[in-house]
Design an enzyme around this catalytic site. Structure first.
Site, PDB file in Angstrom:
ATOM      1  N   ARG A  47       0.818  -1.215   0.000  1.00 39.25           N
ATOM      2  CA  ARG A  47       0.000   0.000   0.000  1.00 39.25           C
ATOM      3  C   ARG A  47       0.850   1.263   0.000  1.00 39.25           C
ATOM      4  O   ARG A  47       0.527   2.258  -0.629  1.00 39.25           O
ATOM      5  CB  ARG A  47      -0.879  -0.049   1.267  1.00 39.25           C
ATOM      6  CG  ARG A  47      -1.997   0.941   1.330  1.00 39.25           C
ATOM      7  CD  ARG A  47      -2.632   0.876   2.691  1.00 39.25           C
ATOM      8  NE  ARG A  47      -1.590   1.012   3.735  1.00 39.25           N
ATOM      9  CZ  ARG A  47      -1.812   1.436   4.966  1.00 39.25           C
ATOM     10  NH1 ARG A  47      -3.026   1.728   5.352  1.00 39.25           N
ATOM     11  NH2 ARG A  47      -0.819   1.543   5.840  1.00 39.25           N
ATOM     12  N   SER A 141      10.244 -16.117  12.636  1.00 37.34           N
ATOM     13  CA  SER A 141      11.327 -15.617  13.499  1.00 37.34           C
ATOM     14  C   SER A 141      12.653 -15.594  12.756  1.00 37.34           C
ATOM     15  O   SER A 141      12.897 -16.397  11.868  1.00 37.34           O
ATOM     16  CB  SER A 141      11.480 -16.504  14.737  1.00 37.34           C
ATOM     17  OG  SER A 141      12.543 -15.996  15.534  1.00 37.34           O
ATOM     18  N   LYS A 196       4.906 -18.647  18.738  1.00 38.23           N
ATOM     19  CA  LYS A 196       5.788 -17.499  18.463  1.00 38.23           C
ATOM     20  C   LYS A 196       5.758 -16.515  19.659  1.00 38.23           C
ATOM     21  O   LYS A 196       6.795 -15.942  20.026  1.00 38.23           O
ATOM     22  CB  LYS A 196       5.362 -16.788  17.174  1.00 38.23           C
ATOM     23  CG  LYS A 196       6.197 -15.533  16.860  1.00 38.23           C
ATOM     24  CD  LYS A 196       7.668 -15.878  16.682  1.00 38.23           C
ATOM     25  CE  LYS A 196       8.523 -14.768  16.099  1.00 38.23           C
ATOM     26  NZ  LYS A 196       8.584 -13.520  16.797  1.00 38.23           N
ATOM     27  N   HIS A 199       7.892 -18.044  22.194  1.00 37.84           N
ATOM     28  CA  HIS A 199       9.281 -17.868  21.717  1.00 37.84           C
ATOM     29  C   HIS A 199       9.791 -16.484  22.141  1.00 37.84           C
ATOM     30  O   HIS A 199      10.893 -16.337  22.680  1.00 37.84           O
ATOM     31  CB  HIS A 199       9.303 -18.015  20.193  1.00 37.84           C
ATOM     32  CG  HIS A 199      10.584 -17.567  19.530  1.00 37.84           C
ATOM     33  ND1 HIS A 199      10.903 -16.231  19.346  1.00 37.84           N
ATOM     34  CD2 HIS A 199      11.625 -18.259  19.020  1.00 37.84           C
ATOM     35  CE1 HIS A 199      12.075 -16.131  18.754  1.00 37.84           C
ATOM     36  NE2 HIS A 199      12.540 -17.350  18.542  1.00 37.84           N
ATOM     37  N   ASN A 200       8.966 -15.472  21.924  1.00 35.03           N
ATOM     38  CA  ASN A 200       9.412 -14.115  22.252  1.00 35.03           C
ATOM     39  C   ASN A 200       9.533 -13.909  23.753  1.00 35.03           C
ATOM     40  O   ASN A 200      10.432 -13.204  24.219  1.00 35.03           O
ATOM     41  CB  ASN A 200       8.460 -13.092  21.639  1.00 35.03           C
ATOM     42  CG  ASN A 200       8.701 -12.942  20.150  1.00 35.03           C
ATOM     43  OD1 ASN A 200       9.194 -13.863  19.502  1.00 35.03           O
ATOM     44  ND2 ASN A 200       8.359 -11.806  19.602  1.00 35.03           N
ATOM     45  N   GLU A 203      12.676 -15.346  24.610  1.00 39.09           N
ATOM     46  CA  GLU A 203      13.696 -14.420  24.068  1.00 39.09           C
ATOM     47  C   GLU A 203      13.952 -13.268  25.070  1.00 39.09           C
ATOM     48  O   GLU A 203      15.103 -12.921  25.344  1.00 39.09           O
ATOM     49  CB  GLU A 203      13.180 -13.893  22.733  1.00 39.09           C
ATOM     50  CG  GLU A 203      14.010 -12.823  22.051  1.00 39.09           C
ATOM     51  CD  GLU A 203      13.278 -12.299  20.803  1.00 39.09           C
ATOM     52  OE1 GLU A 203      12.988 -13.090  19.890  1.00 39.09           O
ATOM     53  OE2 GLU A 203      12.972 -11.086  20.753  1.00 39.09           O
ATOM     54  N   ARG A 452      -6.050 -19.784  54.758  1.00 42.13           N
ATOM     55  CA  ARG A 452      -7.292 -19.575  53.998  1.00 42.13           C
ATOM     56  C   ARG A 452      -8.478 -20.162  54.751  1.00 42.13           C
ATOM     57  O   ARG A 452      -9.566 -19.604  54.753  1.00 42.13           O
ATOM     58  CB  ARG A 452      -7.172 -20.219  52.609  1.00 42.13           C
ATOM     59  CG  ARG A 452      -6.187 -19.509  51.688  1.00 42.13           C
ATOM     60  CD  ARG A 452      -6.029 -20.236  50.358  1.00 42.13           C
ATOM     61  NE  ARG A 452      -7.215 -20.149  49.541  1.00 42.13           N
ATOM     62  CZ  ARG A 452      -7.933 -21.182  49.150  1.00 42.13           C
ATOM     63  NH1 ARG A 452      -7.585 -22.406  49.502  1.00 42.13           N
ATOM     64  NH2 ARG A 452      -9.006 -21.009  48.406  1.00 42.13           N
TER      65      ARG A 452
HETATM   66  C1  6PG Z   1      12.004 -12.783  16.037  1.00 41.71           C
HETATM   67  C2  6PG Z   1      11.897 -11.752  17.107  1.00 41.71           C
HETATM   68  C3  6PG Z   1      11.120 -10.561  16.627  1.00 41.71           C
HETATM   69  C4  6PG Z   1      11.287  -9.376  17.578  1.00 41.71           C
HETATM   70  C5  6PG Z   1      10.015  -9.130  18.339  1.00 41.71           C
HETATM   71  C6  6PG Z   1      10.179  -8.686  19.747  1.00 41.71           C
HETATM   72  O1  6PG Z   1      11.643 -13.905  16.366  1.00 41.71           O
HETATM   73  O2  6PG Z   1      12.446 -12.486  14.944  1.00 41.71           O
HETATM   74  O3  6PG Z   1      11.272 -12.281  18.236  1.00 41.71           O
HETATM   75  O4  6PG Z   1       9.824 -10.995  16.419  1.00 41.71           O
HETATM   76  O5  6PG Z   1      12.367  -9.504  18.370  1.00 41.71           O
HETATM   77  O6  6PG Z   1       9.330  -8.196  17.562  1.00 41.71           O
HETATM   78  O7  6PG Z   1      10.443  -7.353  19.808  1.00 41.71           O
HETATM   79  P1  6PG Z   1      10.332  -6.513  21.145  1.00 41.71           P
HETATM   80  O8  6PG Z   1      11.582  -6.786  21.908  1.00 41.71           O
HETATM   81  O9  6PG Z   1      10.237  -5.111  20.642  1.00 41.71           O
HETATM   82  O10 6PG Z   1       9.099  -6.912  21.882  1.00 41.71           O
END
Ligand code: 6PG
Length: 476
Positions: A47, A141, A196, A199-200, A203, A452
């Site tokens: 877009r 990812s 995902k 996963h984050n 992370e 409790r």
């Molecule tokens: C990936 C990462 C990617 C990014 C996230 C988290 O798997 O490639 O996880 O998705 O790091 O957007 O970003 P933030 O740290 O800004 O939450």
């Protein structure tokens, strides 16, 4: 004379059915290039005219350009498959609404954004109810590099729809050393986007563990950035080998033109786009103890209050740390294992509650290459996930438990020493408390139950008799 093998032409790329791709920002453009390299014919639309111009210059001339979302769908043969690489949130709803009239029940939309799982479920339900296309939620990812050279792809949704798009997506996915594509249908519904999200969350936790280790080494042990880079590089040769450890060393080595370490010019305030928060909310919603993930989100929140932190600054600053680097290495490793095991607990709990039939070993296998969490530990986690009954803690896997137990004394020493020195280690501390709590047969919740019942007659179970009981709390 060259051998026959040397002169033989390379095998033609596998022929694929065309794919629509909407959204050519950094991720979309790199995925498009990757798909093009693998012979996937593309019909694309972006877009934003500036992004479209950048993409036009980069994409192969064979790329077919449409002038709207609906035009992408109309240009595709049936069954039509359209990959969305647009910003998560309302933009996804808008594109789906624009595509909807041009798509039937056998067609497929793949949402490749970091969507909130609840949005994906809502969209899947709505499309199913109105006899619309199948929606696959696809976690992608690996950042821009991953998109270009091989991302990890985590899919959730209809199995037949997945089979239709799988060959093209498997072709562009990262491959492990043994040649397996890091691309799989991990379960029904929004399983892919949920995996995902988790996963984050992991992370966040692993990055926070590395940041705490950096803090301990820099302020507590007095190491300079070159020495810390060496430590991270060394860790990356052993049991903690992985992408985040590898790039932690790189970040330490980056220099400004005047030689100042870049890390010293970076403001100590972490941003977040929301996936760590979603992971934490999901842990609470499903009643899963994932404190190491949640604590990493809280640590970012504390980091964001930099002005107040300056006003509240405590003097004298944290003292010297009495800690051996081997203990710190073990601490980071144990906290990392804790974060992963908690993440798998979340996936099991949410998968069971939502009926997604998530395959945990497959999750670990997909994370082995391409994604931000890629690390040699994932090979061992995949073995652990195969070894335990579905839904059970990965700590029940003998070898993973032994790996954690080996690192535990280092984690204990690190948390104790850092606390005495006044260096905050929230992710390590929460990991330690979680590990200790999960690996003791009897905890103190009997007192909680007693309290409790004492104030609210909530009842308790007895160790020596079935049923619900009350104490006689009256006092003469
Ligand atoms: C990936 C990462 C990617 C990014 C996230 C988290 O798997 O490639 O996880 O998705 O790091 O957007 O970003 P933030 O740290 O800004 O939450």
């Amino acid at each position: 004379m060259p051998s026959t093998a040397a002169t033989a032409p390379p095998p033609p790329p596998q022929s694929h059915t065309p794919l629509g791709l909407i959204g050519l920002g950094v991720m979309g453009r790199n995925l498009a290039l990757n798909l093009g390299d693998h012979g996937v014919p593309l019909v694309v639309w972006e877009r934003d005219p500036d992004l479209a111009a950048i993409a036009r210059a980069a994409l192969p001339v064979t790329t077919v350009w449409a002038d709207s979302a609906a035009a992408v769908a109309r240009a595709l043969p049936s069954p039509k498959a359209v990959l969305l690489m647009v910003q998560a949130g309302p933009a996804v709803d808008a594109v789906i609404a624009a595509l909807r009239p041009a798509l039937g029940p056998d067609d497929i939309i793949i949402d490749g954004g970091n969507a909130d799982t609840r949005d994906t479920e809502r969209r899947q339900r709505a499309l199913t109810a109105e006899g619309g296309p199948k929606l696959i939620g696809l976690g992608v990812s690996g950042g821009a590099d991953g998109a270009r050279r091989g991302p990890a792809l985590m899919a959730g949704g209809d199995a037949a729809a997945w089979e239709h798009v799988r060959p093209a997506l498997a072709a562009i996915a990262a491959r492990t050393g043994d040649g397996a594509a890091c691309c799989a249908l991990l379960g029904d519904g929004a399983a892919g986007h949920f995996v995902k999200t988790v996963h984050n969350g992991i992370e966040y936790a692993v990055m926070q563990a590395l940041a705490e280790a950096y803090d301990a080494m820099r302020g507590g042990l007095g190491l300079d950035v070159d020495a810390i880079a060496e430590v991270f590089a060394h860790w990356n040769t052993g049991k903690s080998k992985g992408f985040l450890v590898e790039i932690a060393a790189e970040v330490m080595l980056a220099r400004e033109p005047d030689g100042t370490p870049l890390i010293d010019r970076i403001v100590d305030r972490a941003g977040q786009k929301g996936t760590g928060r979603w992971a934490s909310l999901a842990a609470l919603e499903h009643g899963v103890a994932a404190p190491t993930i949640v604590e990493a989100v809280f640590a970012r929140a504390v980091s964001s209050r930099s002005e107040e932190r300056r006003a509240l600054n405590r003097e004298p600053p944290p003292g010297r740390l009495d800690l051996h680097l081997d203990a710190l290495a073990d601490a980071v490793h144990a906290a990392t294992i804790a974060a992963f095991v908690q993440g798998f607990d979340m996936i099991a709990a949410a998968g069971a509650a939502q009926g997604w039939h998530v395959r945990a070993p497959e999750v670990a296998r997909v994370w082995r290459a391409g994604c931000i969490l890629r690390a040699t530990l994932l090979d061992r986690l995949a073995v652990a996930a195969e070894a335990v009954p579905a839904g059970a803690s990965l700590l029940q896997a003998t070898e993973l438990r032994a790996e954690l137990d080996t690192a535990l004394p280092g984690l204990r020493r690190t948390v104790a020493a850092a606390s005495l020195a006044g260096i905050p280690v929230p992710v390590h501390g929460s990991a330690l408390a979680w590990i200790e709590g999960m690996t003791r047969a009897r905890g103190p919740a009997n007192l909680l139950q007693g309290l409790r019942d004492r104030f609210g007659a909530h009842g308790f179970e007895r160790t020596d008799a079935p049923g619900t009981h009350h104490g006689d709390w009256r006092r003469e």
